[in-house]
Scaffold this motif. Structure first.
Motif, PDB file in Angstrom:
ATOM      1  N   PHE A 100      -1.778  -1.905  36.603  1.00 27.64           N
ATOM      2  CA  PHE A 100      -2.206  -3.054  37.390  1.00 27.64           C
ATOM      3  C   PHE A 100      -3.048  -2.633  38.574  1.00 27.64           C
ATOM      4  CE2 PHE A 100      -0.196  -6.473  35.665  1.00 27.64           C
ATOM      5  CZ  PHE A 100      -1.395  -7.220  35.748  1.00 27.64           C
ATOM      6  N   PHE A 129       1.710 -12.926  35.290  1.00 31.68           N
ATOM      7  CA  PHE A 129       1.572 -12.183  36.421  1.00 31.68           C
ATOM      8  C   PHE A 129       0.418 -11.765  36.458  1.00 31.68           C
ATOM      9  CE2 PHE A 129       1.868  -7.319  37.410  1.00 31.68           C
ATOM     10  CZ  PHE A 129       1.948  -7.712  38.534  1.00 31.68           C
ATOM     11  N   ALA A 130      -0.374 -11.253  35.425  1.00 35.91           N
ATOM     12  CA  ALA A 130      -1.686 -10.630  35.239  1.00 35.91           C
ATOM     13  C   ALA A 130      -2.730 -11.617  35.927  1.00 35.91           C
ATOM     14  CB  ALA A 130      -2.103 -10.375  33.933  1.00 35.91           C
ATOM     15  N   THR A 173       2.875 -13.925  43.190  1.00 36.41           N
ATOM     16  CA  THR A 173       2.670 -12.815  42.269  1.00 36.41           C
ATOM     17  C   THR A 173       4.040 -11.773  42.552  1.00 36.41           C
ATOM     18  OG1 THR A 173       0.345 -13.134  42.815  1.00 36.41           O
ATOM     19  CG2 THR A 173       1.056 -11.049  41.794  1.00 36.41           C
ATOM     20  N   LEU A 221      -0.692 -17.068  46.856  1.00 39.41           N
ATOM     21  CA  LEU A 221      -0.986 -16.138  45.664  1.00 39.41           C
ATOM     22  C   LEU A 221       0.052 -14.887  45.450  1.00 39.41           C
ATOM     23  CD1 LEU A 221      -4.488 -16.825  44.737  1.00 39.41           C
ATOM     24  CD2 LEU A 221      -2.537 -17.681  43.285  1.00 39.41           C
ATOM     25  N   PHE A 238     -11.427  -3.903  40.079  1.00 42.09           N
ATOM     26  CA  PHE A 238     -12.140  -5.038  40.438  1.00 42.09           C
ATOM     27  C   PHE A 238     -12.839  -4.727  41.996  1.00 42.09           C
ATOM     28  CE2 PHE A 238      -8.949  -7.946  38.145  1.00 42.09           C
ATOM     29  CZ  PHE A 238      -9.969  -8.281  37.274  1.00 42.09           C
ATOM     30  N   LEU A 292      -2.133 -14.000  37.834  1.00 45.92           N
ATOM     31  CA  LEU A 292      -2.060 -14.279  39.366  1.00 45.92           C
ATOM     32  C   LEU A 292      -2.898 -13.269  40.083  1.00 45.92           C
ATOM     33  CD1 LEU A 292       1.589 -15.423  39.518  1.00 45.92           C
ATOM     34  CD2 LEU A 292      -0.414 -16.538  40.437  1.00 45.92           C
ATOM     35  N   MET A 293      -2.739 -11.846  39.480  1.00 49.75           N
ATOM     36  CA  MET A 293      -3.664 -11.049  39.973  1.00 49.75           C
ATOM     37  C   MET A 293      -4.984 -11.224  40.012  1.00 49.75           C
ATOM     38  SD  MET A 293      -1.455  -8.250  41.051  1.00 49.75           S
ATOM     39  CE  MET A 293      -2.109  -6.681  40.856  1.00 49.75           C
ATOM     40  N   PHE A 294      -5.340 -11.779  38.869  1.00 48.58           N
ATOM     41  CA  PHE A 294      -6.839 -12.048  38.898  1.00 48.58           C
ATOM     42  C   PHE A 294      -7.038 -13.157  39.705  1.00 48.58           C
ATOM     43  CE2 PHE A 294     -10.109 -14.441  36.577  1.00 48.58           C
ATOM     44  CZ  PHE A 294     -11.123 -13.411  36.169  1.00 48.58           C
ATOM     45  N   MET A 295      -6.485 -14.007  39.797  1.00 49.16           N
ATOM     46  CA  MET A 295      -6.638 -15.018  40.949  1.00 49.16           C
ATOM     47  C   MET A 295      -6.762 -14.766  42.291  1.00 49.16           C
ATOM     48  SD  MET A 295      -4.109 -18.181  39.308  1.00 49.16           S
ATOM     49  CE  MET A 295      -4.464 -19.449  40.159  1.00 49.16           C
ATOM     50  N   ILE A 296      -6.081 -13.745  42.534  1.00 48.24           N
ATOM     51  CA  ILE A 296      -6.210 -13.218  44.031  1.00 48.24           C
ATOM     52  C   ILE A 296      -7.757 -12.854  44.085  1.00 48.24           C
ATOM     53  CG2 ILE A 296      -5.560 -11.404  45.539  1.00 48.24           C
ATOM     54  CD1 ILE A 296      -2.784 -11.758  44.481  1.00 48.24           C
ATOM     55  N   VAL A 297      -8.122 -11.809  43.183  1.00 44.72           N
ATOM     56  CA  VAL A 297      -9.614 -11.723  43.228  1.00 44.72           C
ATOM     57  C   VAL A 297     -10.501 -12.657  43.237  1.00 44.72           C
ATOM     58  CG1 VAL A 297     -11.255  -9.996  42.208  1.00 44.72           C
ATOM     59  CG2 VAL A 297      -8.874  -9.312  42.105  1.00 44.72           C
ATOM     60  N   ILE A 312      -4.486 -17.161  49.616  1.00 42.73           N
ATOM     61  CA  ILE A 312      -4.219 -15.851  49.266  1.00 42.73           C
ATOM     62  C   ILE A 312      -2.854 -15.473  49.470  1.00 42.73           C
ATOM     63  CG2 ILE A 312      -4.942 -13.323  49.319  1.00 42.73           C
ATOM     64  CD1 ILE A 312      -7.742 -14.727  49.544  1.00 42.73           C
ATOM     65  N   PHE A 317      -6.413 -10.362  29.075  1.00 36.34           N
ATOM     66  CA  PHE A 317      -7.631 -10.977  29.425  1.00 36.34           C
ATOM     67  C   PHE A 317      -7.794 -12.130  28.641  1.00 36.34           C
ATOM     68  CE2 PHE A 317      -7.771  -7.448  32.188  1.00 36.34           C
ATOM     69  CZ  PHE A 317      -8.472  -7.885  33.416  1.00 36.34           C
ATOM     70  N   ALA A 352     -10.041 -15.817  44.117  1.00 37.09           N
ATOM     71  CA  ALA A 352      -9.756 -16.409  45.390  1.00 37.09           C
ATOM     72  C   ALA A 352     -10.657 -15.658  46.842  1.00 37.09           C
ATOM     73  CB  ALA A 352      -8.405 -16.566  45.953  1.00 37.09           C
ATOM     74  N   VAL A 384       6.739 -13.615  40.546  1.00 39.11           N
ATOM     75  CA  VAL A 384       6.619 -13.470  39.175  1.00 39.11           C
ATOM     76  C   VAL A 384       6.841 -12.093  38.518  1.00 39.11           C
ATOM     77  CG1 VAL A 384       4.754 -13.787  37.270  1.00 39.11           C
ATOM     78  CG2 VAL A 384       5.167 -15.668  39.169  1.00 39.11           C
TER      79      VAL A 384
END
Lengths: 259, 421
Positions: free
Chosen positions: A4, B246-247, A241, A237, A11, B249-254, A234, B44, B256, A244
């Protein structure tokens, strides 16, 4: 989890590459500390009010701001003039209205709901008055220029005598930050040009900063709200996260596989 | 669809399900046996579903306030940004959402390439995926035209002009697409209509994509066929649901972060200047996600051949299941393919970079070499590799490498984690 972090770094890397490639052909702009940058960035209220003063007294004779209304001046997150002040500002402008019951156009003092009064009737009139160049509308100007606020801030202070070998036509000026260095707007700012009501010393640098701050707000009137909401979103989230993540660990512990 | 019979417990449920087996479908979806060794690259698919729904919902709201008219489009976007309640939020989510969508889809596609997910029996899933990708590009391109800024206008002019390369009828087709003799109001209104339509076509294809997936089931990092359900699988709910969540949510942080802090960084400044047919911008560049194809287009000196090359670069992907002759799916067991895979990734990134640069000098040369390599990879390297490559022994089941059972498989697993993840 290890994977992760890697995805996450990808990213971050990606966003870095993006911003680099976009800012590829950059000139070193003048830097200053903008109060609205960063996670908690807010506008400097006094700078916005001074910036508005510079705009009205200097820029507005040529540049329109067609997406702004006088009511915006009293809005939260903006210059935050009091409603009475904003009303007085609006009333100081003559607005063309009509037709009235007789079918005639008439002028009246401005109201809060009026858009900023335009300096020219139309684009052609603006061009005719400015040697063929159209002074761009300033409502979203800082977003419409590659360097953003730094570019505008630098441009206002970038007037110089042309280097040897560069000849300028009539009505064209040399500016080291302008694309191609030739600009049809003459140097507008000089020390002490505006008399600030709050007593701030009106140097060229100060006026440039104030008016650029004002333009940033004009282009992004919801910037403060956006920063505040973004921070909350944020944080929310991140907490979710984490929760979860532990739920996932718990659920997957039922089988002998790592997540 | 489901391998097992399902009977609802309640009487009403049974009555309803006999008439419309929605409950059977829901049961199939929750019980769907999924390989338990899926890594995070497999999340994804869920993220993309989220992206699509986000785009549709925000798009619907934007369409309520947007005016598709050449004289009013730009103003109406500013109206959304300033006066519509949270209009700035909705628009920034929609605009950045497009970039996030493509970011996710590229990861999704390259995951398939690495693990050979396009190979038999999953060719149809793959081809539907390519069609979705094509539609996404069309939707994104038309969406970018709607704010009617300078890049909107000139991007539309450049891309629609590509059709004029078609011999004999080219010019006529372009006029027909424009609805006039230049990009103008008729072009804008039809682009708006199509931009509204395409997401729903994509939604339909996504259903087919998932349906086609549920027939053979997921591929997995080891790339072998597994028995379903078995010790190698877990039910989709709750295991995969929570992992995907979970994945996501991580994506949503980026996501956001982009929306709230750098909402305009992925766009072009010129698009905040209202469209002006009389002023051409210094550089006309498409959005970042189309840059590799733009580089391919410009690397060919002839207009028609350039268009052919660009389209081939996309359509060649549809033939991939037959171009890749290797029987082994996962690159984990294909030491040579693995290297060529990373070269391809680098090649596409380079194409993207030169696509953003002016097509001249060294940039043009690099673009030409990278374009040639792109086609070489698919047309020569992949077919030959299948016959020449000495692959590593593949395990018989995924349970063993996961539990670290046999030493042979443990090495494979180590390799996998050190190289891929």
């Amino acid at each position: 989890m290890k994977n992760f972090l890697r995805i996450f770094f990808l990213f971050v890397l990606f966003s870095g590459v993006q911003s680099n490639s976009i800012a590829a052909e950059k000139i070193e702009y003048l830097k200053t500390d903008w109060s609205f940058k960063g996670l908690f960035g807010k506008f400097d209220r006094a700078a916005l009010q001074r910036g508005y003063q510079v705009y009205t007294e200097v820029c507005s004779s040529c540049h329109s701001m067609k997406y702004l209304s006088y009511r915006n001046l009293a809005q939260k997150g903006g210059p935050e003039f009091t409603e009475a002040q904003a009303k007085a500002i609006a009333a100081s402008f003559e607005v063309k209205d009509g037709p009235n019951a007789d079918g005639d156009m008439f002028t009246r003092p401005g109201k809060l709901s009026d858009k900023f009064v335009m300096p020219y009737e139309n684009v052609k009139a603006a061009q005719a008055a400015n040697g063929g160049a159209y002074p761009p509308d300033m409502s979203v100007l800082v977003k419409a220029r590659g360097g953003g606020v730094d570019y505008i801030y630098s441009l206002l202070q970038g007037y110089e005598d042309p280097p040897v070998g560069v000849t300028l036509d009539d009505g064209v000026y040399y500016n080291k930050y302008m694309y191609g260095n030739k600009i049809k707007m003459s140097n507008q700012l000089s020390d002490g040009l505006v008399e600030y009501s709050d007593g701030t010393n009106s140097t060229v640098e100060q006026m440039s900063k104030d008016v650029t701050t004002f333009l940033m707000w004009a282009a992004e009137p919801h910037l403060e709200e956006r920063h505040q909401m973004g921070f909350k979103a944020i944080i929310y989230l991140i907490i979710l996260t984490v929760l979860v993540y532990f739920s996932m660990k718990r659920i997957w512990s039922r089988i002998e596989t790592e997540v | 669809m489901s391998d097992h019979q399902y009977t609802p417990e309640s009487k009403f449920g049974k009555w309803f399900n006999d008439r419309l087996p929605l409950l059977t479908l829901a049961n199939h979806l929750t019980d769907y046996p999924t390989p338990k060794n899926l890594n995070y690259w497999w999340t994804f698919g869920g993220i993309l579903t989220f992206c699509l729904i986000t785009q549709i919902v925000t798009g619907l709201v934007l369409a309520m306030h947007y005016i598709a008219h050449a004289d009013m489009a730009f103003d109406s976007v500013e109206h959304i940004m300033r006066d519509v309640n949270y209009g700035w939020l909705i628009r920034y989510i929609h605009a950045n959402g497009a970039s996030m969508f493509f970011l996710a889809v590229y990861i999704h596609i390259f995951r398939s390439l690495f693990y050979g997910s396009y190979k038999a029996p999953r060719e149809i899933i793959w081809i539907i995926g390519i069609i979705i990708y094509l539609l996404m590009m069309a939707a994104a391109f038309m969406g970018y035209v709607l704010p009617w800024g300078q890049m909107s206008f000139w991007g539309a002019t450049v891309i629609t002009n590509l059709f004029s390369a078609i011999p004999l009828v080219g010019e006529g087709i372009v006029t027909w697409l424009w609805g006039g003799y230049s990009v103008d109001n008729p072009t804008l209104t039809r682009f708006f209509t199509l931009h509204y339509l395409i997401p729903f076509l994509i939604l339909g294809l996504v259903v087919l994509h998932i349906w086609a997936l549920h027939v053979p089931g997921n591929n997995n990092p080891v790339g072998i066929d597994i028995k379903k359900p078995s010790k190698d699988t877990v039910p989709f709910h709750p295991y995969i649901v929570i992992k995907d969540g979970f994945a996501l949510l991580m994506f949503m942080i980026v996501f956001a972060f982009f929306v709230f802090y750098t909402p305009n960084i992925l766009g072009h400044a010129d698009n905040y200047i209202e469209a002006d047919p009389l002023v051409t911008p210094a550089h006309i560049v498409p959005e970042w996600y189309l840059l590799p194809f733009y580089a391919i287009l410009r690397s060919v000196p002839d207009k028609l051949l350039g268009v052919v090359a660009m389209l081939s670069a996309i359509f060649i992907l549809a033939a991939l299941p037959w171009l890749d002759t290797s029987k082994i799916r996962s690159a984990v067991f294909r030491p040579l393919y693995r290297q060529f895979y990373w070269i391809l990734v680098a090649d596409v990134l380079i194409l993207g970079y030169v696509g953003a640069m002016p097509a001249e000098g060294l940039y043009l040369l690099i673009a030409r070499v990278a374009t040639a390599y792109y086609f070489l990879h698919f047309l020569v390297i992949l077919p030959v590799l299948g016959f020449r490559e000495k692959t590593l022994p593949i395990p018989l089941s995924i349970t063993e490498p996961v539990l670290g059972g046999s030493p042979n498989l443990a090495t494979a697993k180590n390799k996998e984690s050190s190289i891929i993840k």
